[in-house]
Design a protein around this motif. Structure first.
Motif, PDB file in Angstrom:
ATOM      1  N   ALA A   2     -36.443  63.173  88.020  1.00  0.00           N
ATOM      2  CA  ALA A   2     -35.168  63.024  87.312  1.00  0.00           C
ATOM      3  C   ALA A   2     -34.250  64.206  87.588  1.00  0.00           C
ATOM      4  CB  ALA A   2     -35.407  62.871  85.818  1.00  0.00           C
ATOM      5  N   GLY A   3     -34.808  65.408  87.621  1.00  0.00           N
ATOM      6  CA  GLY A   3     -34.019  66.599  87.923  1.00  0.00           C
ATOM      7  C   GLY A   3     -33.502  66.577  89.350  1.00  0.00           C
ATOM      8  N   THR A   4     -34.323  66.092  90.258  1.00  0.00           N
ATOM      9  CA  THR A   4     -33.926  65.987  91.656  1.00  0.00           C
ATOM     10  C   THR A   4     -32.794  64.983  91.809  1.00  0.00           C
ATOM     11  OG1 THR A   4     -36.196  66.449  92.295  1.00  0.00           O
ATOM     12  CG2 THR A   4     -34.774  65.508  93.980  1.00  0.00           C
ATOM     13  N   ARG A   5     -32.912  63.863  91.134  1.00  0.00           N
ATOM     14  CA  ARG A   5     -31.869  62.842  91.182  1.00  0.00           C
ATOM     15  C   ARG A   5     -30.546  63.374  90.647  1.00  0.00           C
ATOM     16  NH1 ARG A   5     -34.600  58.602  88.392  1.00  0.00           N
ATOM     17  NH2 ARG A   5     -36.231  58.611  89.917  1.00  0.00           N
ATOM     18  N   GLU A   6     -30.629  64.110  89.543  1.00  0.00           N
ATOM     19  CA  GLU A   6     -29.416  64.667  88.946  1.00  0.00           C
ATOM     20  C   GLU A   6     -28.762  65.660  89.907  1.00  0.00           C
ATOM     21  OE1 GLU A   6     -28.005  67.432  85.216  1.00  0.00           O
ATOM     22  OE2 GLU A   6     -29.915  66.369  85.064  1.00  0.00           O
ATOM     23  N   MET A   7     -29.568  66.507  90.544  1.00  0.00           N
ATOM     24  CA  MET A   7     -29.029  67.476  91.491  1.00  0.00           C
ATOM     25  C   MET A   7     -28.399  66.751  92.689  1.00  0.00           C
ATOM     26  SD  MET A   7     -30.649  70.890  93.356  1.00  0.00           S
ATOM     27  CE  MET A   7     -32.253  70.462  92.846  1.00  0.00           C
ATOM     28  N   ARG A   8     -29.061  65.704  93.165  1.00  0.00           N
ATOM     29  CA  ARG A   8     -28.531  64.926  94.280  1.00  0.00           C
ATOM     30  C   ARG A   8     -27.192  64.299  93.906  1.00  0.00           C
ATOM     31  NH1 ARG A   8     -30.975  59.309  94.849  1.00  0.00           N
ATOM     32  NH2 ARG A   8     -29.641  59.178  93.027  1.00  0.00           N
ATOM     33  N   ASP A   9     -27.120  63.728  92.709  1.00  0.00           N
ATOM     34  CA  ASP A   9     -25.884  63.092  92.254  1.00  0.00           C
ATOM     35  C   ASP A   9     -24.757  64.104  92.110  1.00  0.00           C
ATOM     36  OD1 ASP A   9     -27.275  60.739  92.244  1.00  0.00           O
ATOM     37  OD2 ASP A   9     -27.457  60.617  90.057  1.00  0.00           O
ATOM     38  N   ARG A  10     -25.073  65.285  91.609  1.00  0.00           N
ATOM     39  CA  ARG A  10     -24.055  66.333  91.478  1.00  0.00           C
ATOM     40  C   ARG A  10     -23.577  66.793  92.848  1.00  0.00           C
ATOM     41  NH1 ARG A  10     -24.399  69.999  86.407  1.00  0.00           N
ATOM     42  NH2 ARG A  10     -25.359  68.595  84.920  1.00  0.00           N
ATOM     43  N   ALA A  11     -24.503  66.959  93.770  1.00  0.00           N
ATOM     44  CA  ALA A  11     -24.138  67.382  95.123  1.00  0.00           C
ATOM     45  C   ALA A  11     -23.247  66.326  95.781  1.00  0.00           C
ATOM     46  CB  ALA A  11     -25.389  67.624  95.961  1.00  0.00           C
ATOM     47  N   PHE A  12     -23.596  65.064  95.623  1.00  0.00           N
ATOM     48  CA  PHE A  12     -22.785  64.001  96.198  1.00  0.00           C
ATOM     49  C   PHE A  12     -21.382  64.005  95.602  1.00  0.00           C
ATOM     50  CE2 PHE A  12     -20.861  59.846  95.950  1.00  0.00           C
ATOM     51  CZ  PHE A  12     -20.809  59.507  97.294  1.00  0.00           C
ATOM     52  N   THR A  13     -21.289  64.134  94.283  1.00  0.00           N
ATOM     53  CA  THR A  13     -19.989  64.139  93.620  1.00  0.00           C
ATOM     54  C   THR A  13     -19.142  65.308  94.109  1.00  0.00           C
ATOM     55  OG1 THR A  13     -20.953  63.085  91.680  1.00  0.00           O
ATOM     56  CG2 THR A  13     -18.848  64.191  91.368  1.00  0.00           C
ATOM     57  N   TYR A  14     -19.742  66.469  94.231  1.00  0.00           N
ATOM     58  CA  TYR A  14     -19.026  67.652  94.701  1.00  0.00           C
ATOM     59  C   TYR A  14     -18.556  67.448  96.136  1.00  0.00           C
ATOM     60  CZ  TYR A  14     -18.068  72.525  95.846  1.00  0.00           C
ATOM     61  OH  TYR A  14     -17.466  73.680  96.247  1.00  0.00           O
ATOM     62  N   LEU A  15     -19.432  66.968  97.004  1.00  0.00           N
ATOM     63  CA  LEU A  15     -19.076  66.741  98.398  1.00  0.00           C
ATOM     64  C   LEU A  15     -18.005  65.670  98.527  1.00  0.00           C
ATOM     65  CD1 LEU A  15     -19.575  67.334 101.376  1.00  0.00           C
ATOM     66  CD2 LEU A  15     -21.387  65.618 101.321  1.00  0.00           C
ATOM     67  N   ASP A  16     -18.116  64.602  97.764  1.00  0.00           N
ATOM     68  CA  ASP A  16     -17.122  63.535  97.796  1.00  0.00           C
ATOM     69  C   ASP A  16     -15.745  64.059  97.396  1.00  0.00           C
ATOM     70  OD1 ASP A  16     -16.413  60.724  98.116  1.00  0.00           O
ATOM     71  OD2 ASP A  16     -16.176  60.716  95.927  1.00  0.00           O
ATOM     72  N   ASP A  17     -15.708  64.927  96.387  1.00  0.00           N
ATOM     73  CA  ASP A  17     -14.451  65.528  95.962  1.00  0.00           C
ATOM     74  C   ASP A  17     -13.859  66.399  97.068  1.00  0.00           C
ATOM     75  OD1 ASP A  17     -12.383  66.111  94.040  1.00  0.00           O
ATOM     76  OD2 ASP A  17     -13.329  68.080  93.765  1.00  0.00           O
ATOM     77  N   LEU A  18     -14.701  67.204  97.720  1.00  0.00           N
ATOM     78  CA  LEU A  18     -14.214  68.058  98.811  1.00  0.00           C
ATOM     79  C   LEU A  18     -13.677  67.230  99.978  1.00  0.00           C
ATOM     80  CD1 LEU A  18     -16.892  70.893  98.976  1.00  0.00           C
ATOM     81  CD2 LEU A  18     -14.540  71.061  98.168  1.00  0.00           C
ATOM     82  N   VAL A  19     -14.388  66.187 100.343  1.00  0.00           N
ATOM     83  CA  VAL A  19     -13.951  65.334 101.446  1.00  0.00           C
ATOM     84  C   VAL A  19     -12.609  64.679 101.100  1.00  0.00           C
ATOM     85  CG1 VAL A  19     -14.474  63.217 102.727  1.00  0.00           C
ATOM     86  CG2 VAL A  19     -16.239  64.938 102.389  1.00  0.00           C
ATOM     87  N   SER A  20     -12.451  64.235  99.869  1.00  0.00           N
ATOM     88  CA  SER A  20     -11.186  63.633  99.440  1.00  0.00           C
ATOM     89  C   SER A  20     -10.044  64.632  99.539  1.00  0.00           C
ATOM     90  CB  SER A  20     -11.297  63.127  98.003  1.00  0.00           C
ATOM     91  OG  SER A  20     -12.229  62.093  97.926  1.00  0.00           O
ATOM     92  N   GLN A  21     -10.299  65.871  99.152  1.00  0.00           N
ATOM     93  CA  GLN A  21      -9.260  66.903  99.227  1.00  0.00           C
ATOM     94  C   GLN A  21      -8.880  67.207 100.672  1.00  0.00           C
ATOM     95  OE1 GLN A  21     -10.319  70.391  96.984  1.00  0.00           O
ATOM     96  NE2 GLN A  21     -10.804  69.196  95.164  1.00  0.00           N
ATOM     97  N   VAL A  22      -9.854  67.287 101.560  1.00  0.00           N
ATOM     98  CA  VAL A  22      -9.577  67.550 102.972  1.00  0.00           C
ATOM     99  C   VAL A  22      -8.779  66.400 103.571  1.00  0.00           C
ATOM    100  CG1 VAL A  22     -10.637  67.773 105.263  1.00  0.00           C
ATOM    101  CG2 VAL A  22     -11.528  69.087 103.327  1.00  0.00           C
ATOM    102  N   ARG A  23      -9.166  65.169 103.246  1.00  0.00           N
ATOM    103  CA  ARG A  23      -8.432  64.011 103.769  1.00  0.00           C
ATOM    104  C   ARG A  23      -7.000  63.989 103.267  1.00  0.00           C
ATOM    105  NH1 ARG A  23     -13.077  59.361 103.531  1.00  0.00           N
ATOM    106  NH2 ARG A  23     -13.839  59.761 105.628  1.00  0.00           N
ATOM    107  N   GLU A  24      -6.823  64.261 101.993  1.00  0.00           N
ATOM    108  CA  GLU A  24      -5.477  64.283 101.419  1.00  0.00           C
ATOM    109  C   GLU A  24      -4.627  65.365 102.086  1.00  0.00           C
ATOM    110  OE1 GLU A  24      -3.360  64.914  97.075  1.00  0.00           O
ATOM    111  OE2 GLU A  24      -5.509  64.484  97.177  1.00  0.00           O
ATOM    112  N   ALA A  25      -5.188  66.543 102.281  1.00  0.00           N
ATOM    113  CA  ALA A  25      -4.463  67.640 102.925  1.00  0.00           C
ATOM    114  C   ALA A  25      -4.116  67.275 104.371  1.00  0.00           C
ATOM    115  CB  ALA A  25      -5.283  68.916 102.884  1.00  0.00           C
ATOM    116  N   GLY A  26      -5.051  66.672 105.087  1.00  0.00           N
ATOM    117  CA  GLY A  26      -4.802  66.265 106.472  1.00  0.00           C
ATOM    118  C   GLY A  26      -3.703  65.231 106.579  1.00  0.00           C
ATOM    119  N   ARG A  27      -3.718  64.255 105.677  1.00  0.00           N
ATOM    120  CA  ARG A  27      -2.654  63.237 105.687  1.00  0.00           C
ATOM    121  C   ARG A  27      -1.298  63.869 105.395  1.00  0.00           C
ATOM    122  NH1 ARG A  27      -6.671  60.074 103.027  1.00  0.00           N
ATOM    123  NH2 ARG A  27      -5.749  60.651 101.041  1.00  0.00           N
TER     124      ARG A  27
END
Length: 73
Positions: A2-27
């Motif tokens: 359960a702890g591993t899943r939570e960490m994975r989900d947090r990492a994904f959310t953080y990475l998804d946010d960063l990718v969205s910001q980079v894409r927005e800046a690039g556009r």
């Protein structure tokens, strides 16, 4: 697990946010150069929008590398 899943989900959310910001800046930076700005959008979402405009049912996109990896086992 359960702890591993939570960490994975947090990492994904953080990475998804960063990718969205980079894409927005690039556009934004390349807003006057549509051919370059296009590279800062999601290929998956472009396909989904195109299918929706054409009235086609949404399809699941499978990357070529995933297909090759599954055949190797």
């Amino acid at each position: 697990p359960a702890g591993t899943r939570e960490m994975r989900d947090r990492a994904f959310t953080y990475l998804d946010d960063l990718v969205s910001q980079v894409r927005e800046a690039g556009r934004y930076v390349f807003r006057r150069q549509p051919e370059i700005a296009r590279h800062f959008s999601s290929r998956y979402r472009r396909r989904q929008r195109r299918a929706a405009k054409a009235g086609e049912p949404p399809t699941e996109v499978v990357e070529q590398s995933a297909v090759q990896d599954s055949g190797a086992s």
